[in-house]
Scaffold this motif. Structure first.
Motif, PDB file in Angstrom:
ATOM      1  N   VAL B 319       0.668  -1.227   0.184  1.00  0.00           N
ATOM      2  CA  VAL B 319       0.087  -0.431   0.036  1.00  0.00           C
ATOM      3  C   VAL B 319       0.524   0.576  -0.507  1.00  0.00           C
ATOM      4  N   LEU B 320       1.922   1.506   0.747  1.00  0.00           N
ATOM      5  CA  LEU B 320       2.440   2.218   1.067  1.00  0.00           C
ATOM      6  C   LEU B 320       3.480   2.280  -0.480  1.00  0.00           C
ATOM      7  N   LEU B 321       3.999   1.271  -1.481  1.00  0.00           N
ATOM      8  CA  LEU B 321       4.543   1.688  -2.451  1.00  0.00           C
ATOM      9  C   LEU B 321       3.415   2.081  -3.533  1.00  0.00           C
ATOM     10  N   GLY B 322       2.724   1.821  -3.289  1.00  0.00           N
ATOM     11  CA  GLY B 322       1.363   1.971  -4.608  1.00  0.00           C
ATOM     12  C   GLY B 322       1.672   3.601  -4.563  1.00  0.00           C
ATOM     13  N   ALA B 323       0.990   3.349  -2.683  1.00  0.00           N
ATOM     14  CA  ALA B 323       0.813   5.072  -2.683  1.00  0.00           C
ATOM     15  C   ALA B 323       1.583   6.082  -3.219  1.00  0.00           C
ATOM     16  N   THR B 324       2.846   5.851  -2.522  1.00  0.00           N
ATOM     17  CA  THR B 324       4.370   6.490  -2.901  1.00  0.00           C
ATOM     18  C   THR B 324       4.502   6.786  -3.740  1.00  0.00           C
ATOM     19  N   LEU B 325       4.442   5.798  -5.072  1.00  0.00           N
ATOM     20  CA  LEU B 325       4.745   5.716  -6.214  1.00  0.00           C
ATOM     21  C   LEU B 325       3.580   7.244  -7.141  1.00  0.00           C
ATOM     22  N   GLY B 326       2.429   6.792  -6.270  1.00  0.00           N
ATOM     23  CA  GLY B 326       1.171   7.350  -7.320  1.00  0.00           C
ATOM     24  C   GLY B 326       1.609   8.855  -7.161  1.00  0.00           C
ATOM     25  N   ILE B 327       1.988   9.055  -5.302  1.00  0.00           N
ATOM     26  CA  ILE B 327       2.141  10.441  -5.461  1.00  0.00           C
ATOM     27  C   ILE B 327       2.784  11.035  -5.762  1.00  0.00           C
ATOM     28  N   LEU B 328       4.415  10.271  -5.943  1.00  0.00           N
ATOM     29  CA  LEU B 328       5.589  11.044  -6.497  1.00  0.00           C
ATOM     30  C   LEU B 328       5.183  10.783  -8.224  1.00  0.00           C
ATOM     31  N   PHE B 329       4.462  10.507  -8.830  1.00  0.00           N
ATOM     32  CA  PHE B 329       4.618  10.342 -10.170  1.00  0.00           C
ATOM     33  C   PHE B 329       3.444  11.932 -10.101  1.00  0.00           C
ATOM     34  N   SER B 330       2.446  11.544  -9.627  1.00  0.00           N
ATOM     35  CA  SER B 330       1.634  12.705  -9.666  1.00  0.00           C
ATOM     36  C   SER B 330       2.140  13.874  -9.273  1.00  0.00           C
ATOM     37  N   PHE B 331       3.199  13.901  -8.649  1.00  0.00           N
ATOM     38  CA  PHE B 331       4.280  15.539  -7.996  1.00  0.00           C
ATOM     39  C   PHE B 331       4.856  15.571  -9.333  1.00  0.00           C
ATOM     40  N   LEU B 332       5.552  14.885 -10.008  1.00  0.00           N
ATOM     41  CA  LEU B 332       6.742  15.120 -11.041  1.00  0.00           C
ATOM     42  C   LEU B 332       5.837  15.651 -11.987  1.00  0.00           C
ATOM     43  N   GLU B 333       5.055  14.503 -12.469  1.00  0.00           N
ATOM     44  CA  GLU B 333       4.183  14.885 -13.145  1.00  0.00           C
ATOM     45  C   GLU B 333       3.257  16.312 -13.547  1.00  0.00           C
ATOM     46  N   HIS B 334       2.557  16.797 -13.151  1.00  0.00           N
ATOM     47  CA  HIS B 334       1.313  17.754 -12.318  1.00  0.00           C
ATOM     48  C   HIS B 334       1.749  18.705 -11.459  1.00  0.00           C
ATOM     49  N   SER B 335       2.163  18.718 -10.234  1.00  0.00           N
ATOM     50  CA  SER B 335       2.651  19.734  -9.649  1.00  0.00           C
ATOM     51  C   SER B 335       4.126  20.244  -9.675  1.00  0.00           C
ATOM     52  N   LEU B 336       5.054  19.785  -9.979  1.00  0.00           N
ATOM     53  CA  LEU B 336       6.357  20.056 -10.167  1.00  0.00           C
ATOM     54  C   LEU B 336       6.011  21.121 -11.762  1.00  0.00           C
ATOM     55  N   PRO B 337       5.827  20.859 -13.435  1.00  0.00           N
ATOM     56  CA  PRO B 337       5.252  21.636 -13.841  1.00  0.00           C
ATOM     57  C   PRO B 337       4.675  22.569 -13.780  1.00  0.00           C
ATOM     58  N   MET B 338       3.187  22.192 -12.855  1.00  0.00           N
ATOM     59  CA  MET B 338       2.706  23.326 -12.057  1.00  0.00           C
ATOM     60  C   MET B 338       3.492  24.612 -11.650  1.00  0.00           C
ATOM     61  N   GLY B 339       4.074  23.985 -11.297  1.00  0.00           N
ATOM     62  CA  GLY B 339       4.904  24.995  -9.898  1.00  0.00           C
ATOM     63  C   GLY B 339       5.970  25.631 -10.989  1.00  0.00           C
ATOM     64  N   GLU B 340       6.406  24.987 -11.744  1.00  0.00           N
ATOM     65  CA  GLU B 340       7.358  25.782 -11.725  1.00  0.00           C
ATOM     66  C   GLU B 340       6.190  26.430 -13.362  1.00  0.00           C
ATOM     67  N   LEU B 341       5.461  26.440 -14.052  1.00  0.00           N
ATOM     68  CA  LEU B 341       4.421  27.215 -14.240  1.00  0.00           C
ATOM     69  C   LEU B 341       4.399  28.707 -13.565  1.00  0.00           C
ATOM     70  N   ALA B 342       4.074  28.153 -12.399  1.00  0.00           N
ATOM     71  CA  ALA B 342       3.598  29.107 -11.780  1.00  0.00           C
ATOM     72  C   ALA B 342       4.643  30.258 -11.481  1.00  0.00           C
ATOM     73  N   ALA B 343       5.330  29.696 -11.169  1.00  0.00           N
ATOM     74  CA  ALA B 343       6.598  30.252 -10.758  1.00  0.00           C
ATOM     75  C   ALA B 343       7.552  30.931 -11.679  1.00  0.00           C
ATOM     76  N   GLN B 344       7.453  30.677 -12.908  1.00  0.00           N
ATOM     77  CA  GLN B 344       7.272  31.708 -14.592  1.00  0.00           C
ATOM     78  C   GLN B 344       6.600  32.774 -14.391  1.00  0.00           C
ATOM     79  N   ALA B 345       5.469  32.301 -14.416  1.00  0.00           N
ATOM     80  CA  ALA B 345       4.437  32.907 -14.420  1.00  0.00           C
ATOM     81  C   ALA B 345       4.857  34.607 -13.407  1.00  0.00           C
ATOM     82  N   ARG B 346       5.179  34.636 -12.552  1.00  0.00           N
ATOM     83  CA  ARG B 346       5.096  35.513 -11.738  1.00  0.00           C
ATOM     84  C   ARG B 346       6.295  35.811 -12.163  1.00  0.00           C
ATOM     85  N   LYS B 347       7.238  35.463 -12.351  1.00  0.00           N
ATOM     86  CA  LYS B 347       8.177  36.390 -13.576  1.00  0.00           C
ATOM     87  C   LYS B 347       8.161  36.962 -14.480  1.00  0.00           C
TER      88      LYS B 347
END
Lengths: 248, 663
Positions: B319-347
């Motif tokens: 369960v932990l591995l599955g949740a971790t992988l899921g969160i990691l993937f969503s972070f890498l592919e959603h949160s991280l680029p979204m954060g980058e987009l937001a950061a560049q938008a602020r700049k």
């Protein structure tokens, strides 16, 4: 009630009744002795002894009993009926002839009786029986509770009837109806029997398992008693040849 | 694109589907195997009970031996067999009864319920335990085959059905004289009652019910297995027993197939040997059938013992591995680029950026940022911004300062003045890009955004094309953020190196611009600050692929063929005075092996004049110096042996094309 009396008394009473009915002179007892009864094996016990009959899980001879004693011969007192067949038609016996139901069989198991005689099957067992006549549409199985009885009126014309019990497969009784039956007797353990007959010529017939196993002619003089000199030899009639079998 | 997340979702769905499939298959297989196991168990139980009954009969038969040799019994039976066949001596009855009582009292195990002494005619002279016939002098047993056999010297067992009750019977002959037939028989019976059934169930370890005449007689369940059998299941026999009449296998072989009393209970019937065989008496063994209704049945049917077998550590780890992988993937592919987009938008909002930095985006965010960049440019163009032009040498090699001291291409005019557009920092310099606030460049290799920042005069001095080119390359690679460009695609020729000139990207048709395009006149006045001051297109500047494919900035050596003219490096306008000055430097040019540049210089001057461009101050020396530095930079960069320059006219202006040649 007649069955409750000793055999000699029963024979006397029976002869007296016949004498009264026919008007013949009472000559006295006719004594005889059967021979060869040890070779008569009741079918029901022979069948029950077969392994494929599923009637037992253990059946072994006692090592201390000699083999000649281990023959499943019938009990003459219960199984062999010696009937004196008269040349004249005999009246029906009165009262009803009592047949006891007990011990997995009826006592007697074979009976020859004249036409019109009534038979009373009384249950001496503490549990019910359901007797019926095989292949009969009129005397079907009915429950006979302990100490109760069920009567059977012999039909006219004679014949042989086989009585069975739905609840006791070992019960197989045979009723032989013959209008000329003057008297019947059941031999004792030693094979001796006694018939009360009036003077005249008779044919003694021995019935076992509903089959005729012996015949002997006897002439009763006016003076009695009469003792048969020769033993009354009994034996199973040879089985009829199978269809298509070569004649011997 | 969130490929990992989507792959994870698909994988999770597949795993869920596979798990459900496995559970359904497991349920079916479990039920089927349980059904088979129940059938086999019932057959085994039925056989075991049959054997137990045999053993029971054997023990009872053996334990009856003392009764068959008891002297009192023998004497009593001998007395009953006297000549008087109608009367049994009372003394014989009494003695036999006492003897039978003693015999029965000596039983410890397999104690019979009743014992009978039977004379040779089959009459019961005495009995104990069967009080119903105490006053019944006519009671006999001689007609039963078991007694009949015993009277003829056989030991036998039997099963009787008396009044609906089943009795297990054993009989032995009683012998008084070996030369005579047995004087009688001794018969022991044991009622098949609940206690008998219980003892048998315990010995056979099964649930058993005896029946006679379609009626249950006795039953008992086995309680030693840990799971209590539901006695209510015995009630199901009442409805099933009448069906035995039509069971041919049961009638022929004496043992039925498994009857399903209910979905959860199975039964197998067996006929009892003896008279009971023909009386419809027998025994039935029952077993519960543990079946699972569905996938959740495993949970509802589990007890604490089952739950203890669960490996919670593995379960939690999965369960932990599955949740971790899921969160990691969503972070890498959603949160991280979204954060980058937001950061560049602020700049972008703060003016720290003019465009989104495309290399920092992945997946679906990059085309979004690219669209935004193009939208920004389109808005600028609509408002008078710079139009995109083809990349020339300046756009590739970096800004060429107007001052000679600043750049090899900054040729001083004859009057010593500096073209205003060539002096970025001077008063006559080109107007700054609307996206570039004035000020010195602020290199920020770590962010890769320095190329978008205000770019003042190069600080590395004039003619430092190597540095400029390197800086330009860094800009194209997003500074020092990314690794070098991807390896070039193989060239078509076998000896050809990696092709640094891949086909242009789809939007390459748009003229590439460069900050250096602002000085396109190279001493000449800009035609229009808005139109002539090209700014490097961000897409070109930040597109790694594009940068890698650029022949001079991609850092990838390769050949440049004339057919790839559009992709060739082009030199922008060269002041005519530079060319003129260069004519006096032919000896040096010869020493440098650049004699051919004289022809190039002549062509260049001619083309410029043909195009109506000024050529004052463009001496050959300066021209050659510029080409040399470009050549050196290209040779160093691409590892080629020499660089060939050619002159051509593009968009009404003389331009130079540099082609690295390896051999």
């Amino acid at each position: 009630m007649i069955r409750h009396l000793p055999s000699i008394q029963r024979s006397t009473l029976l002869a007296f009744a016949i004498l009264v009915a026919t008007g013949a002179a009472f000559a006295g007892p006719v004594r005889g002795r059967i021979n060869g009864q040890e070779k008569l094996v009741p079918d029901v016990y022979a069948e029950a002894a077969k392994p494929d009959a599923h009637r037992y899980t253990w059946r072994e001879p006692s090592p201390t009993v000699k083999p000649e004693f281990r023959v499943l011969s019938g009990n003459p007192l219960r199984e062999i009926c010696v009937a004196a067949i008269s040349q004249q038609q005999q009246p029906a016996h009165e009262p009803a002839h009592l047949i006891k139901i007990t011990g997995g069989r009826t006592v007697p198991a074979t009976i020859a009786i004249s036409n019109g005689t009534r038979l009373a099957f009384k249950n001496f067992d503490p549990f019910p029986h359901r007797l019926y006549i095989k292949d009969s549409q009129t005397w079907r199985a009915e429950t006979i509770n302990p100490n109760m009885q069920r009567e059977f009126s012999l039909p006219a014309g004679g014949g042989k009837f086989e009585v069975r019990d739905e609840l006791f497969p070992s019960l197989r009784s045979f009723i032989l109806v013959d209008q000329f039956v003057a008297d019947i007797a059941y031999p004792g353990r030693d094979g001796a029997f006694e018939l009360n007959l009036s003077s005249g010529e008779y044919v003694l017939k021995a019935f076992f398992n509903g089959r005729l196993v012996g015949t002997s002619a006897v002439t009763v003089k006016d003076k009695g008693p009469f003792t048969m000199k020769d033993p009354f030899n009994l034996a199973e009639a040879p089985a009829p040849p199978a269809p298509g079998a070569p004649p011997k | 694109m969130m490929l990992l997340s989507r792959f994870w979702y698909v994988l999770i769905s597949i795993l869920l589907g596979v798990s459900l499939y496995a559970v359904y298959v497991a349920v079916g297989q479990y039920n089927r195997r349980n059904g088979v196991a129940m059938n086999e168990g019932l057959a085994s139980d039925s056989q075991t009970v049959g054997w137990a009954l045999q053993i029971d009969a054997r023990r009872r038969l053996d334990l009856l031996l003392p009764g068959s040799v008891d002297p009192t019994v023998r004497a009593s039976l001998g007395a009953a067999n006297g000549k008087d066949t109608d009367k049994i001596p009372q003394k014989a009855r009494d003695d036999a009864k006492r003897a039978l009582g003693d015999i029965q009292g000596k039983f410890v195990d397999y104690k019979p319920d009743a014992i009978f002494a039977v004379d040779r005619d089959g009459r019961v002279i005495a009995q104990v335990g069967f009080e119903q016939v105490n006053s019944n002098g006519e009671f006999e047993l001689g007609g039963y085959p078991a007694v009949f056999d015993a009277l003829h010297g056989y030991l036998r067992d039997d099963t009787w059905v008396w009044g609906g009750k089943i009795y297990r019977v054993v009989s032995r002959p009683v012998e008084d004289d070996s030369t005579q037939p047995p004087v009688g028989a001794i018969v022991a019976i044991r009622a098949v009652d609940p206690q008998f059934a219980k003892d048998l169930a315990k010995r056979a370890r099964t649930n058993i019910a005896f029946y006679a005449g379609n009626q249950r007689v006795a039953m008992a369940s086995y309680e030693g297995s840990g799971e209590k059998f539901d006695d209510a299941a015995f009630e199901l026999l009442a409805a099933d027993l009448p069906k035995l009449v039509d069971d041919k296998i049961y009638k022929d072989s004496g043992r039925s197939d498994v009857h399903a009393l209910s979905p959860d209970v199975g039964a197998m019937y067996a006929r009892l040997p003896g008279d009971a065989w023909d009386l419809g008496a027998g025994f039935s063994v029952l077993r519960p059938r543990v079946s699972i209704k569905g996938p959740l049945g495993f949970l509802s049917g589990a007890d604490d013992t089952d739950k203890k077998s669960v490996n919670w550590f593995v379960l939690a780890a999965v369960v932990l591995l599955g949740a971790t992988l899921g969160i990691l993937f969503s972070f890498l592919e959603h949160s991280l680029p979204m954060g980058e987009l937001a950061a560049q938008a602020r700049k972008l909002r703060k003016g720290e950026l003019d465009y989104f930095q495309l290399p920092r985006f992945r997946g679906g965010y990059r085309p979004i940022a690219q669209d935004v960049n193009q939208g920004i440019e389109r808005v600028l163009e609509r408002g008078g911004g710079a139009a995109r032009k083809p990349a020339d040498l300046e756009s590739i090699l970096g800004p060429v300062p107007a001052q000679p001291a600043m750049s090899a291409f900054s040729f001083p005019l004859p009057d010593g003045s500096v073209p205003p557009q060539m002096s970025p920092g001077g008063p006559g310099g080109p107007p700054p890009s609307p996206f570039r606030p004035p000020g010195p460049p602020q290199p920020n290799p770590g962010t890769g955004s320095h190329q978008m920042r205000p770019q003042g005069p190069p600080q590395n001095g004039p003619g430092n094309f190597g540095h400029q080119m390197q800086q330009q390359q860094q800009q194209h690679h997003g500074g020092h953020m990314g690794p070098p460009g991807p390896p070039p695609r193989p060239n078509a020729g076998p000896n050809a190196g990696p092709n640094p000139f891949p086909p242009p990207r789809p939007n390459a048709g748009m003229p590439a611009t460069s900050p250096f395009a602002q000085t396109t006149a190279l001493g000449g006045p800009p035609s229009s600050p808005g139109a002539q001051h090209h700014q490097q297109h961000p897409a070109d500047a930040y597109e790694p692929t594009q940068a890698a494919l650029s022949p001079l900035q991609g850092g990838v050596p390769g050949l440049h063929t004339p057919a790839e003219e559009d992709e060739a490096t082009m030199v922008g306008q060269v002041p005519a005075d530079v060319l003129a000055a260069a004519t006096g430097e032919s000896a040096r040019a010869a020493e440098d092996g650049t004699e051919e540049w004289l022809g190039v210089y002549d062509d260049f001057i001619r083309k410029k004049r043909e195009c109506g461009e000024p050529t004052e101050g463009l001496t050959f020396e300066k021209f050659a110096q510029t080409l040399r530095k470009n050549r050196d930079a290209l040779m160093q960069r691409h590892g080629c042996k020499r660089v060939r320059f050619a002159v051509y006219v593009k968009e009404g202006r003389a331009s130079l094309k540099a082609t690295p040649i390896k051999d």
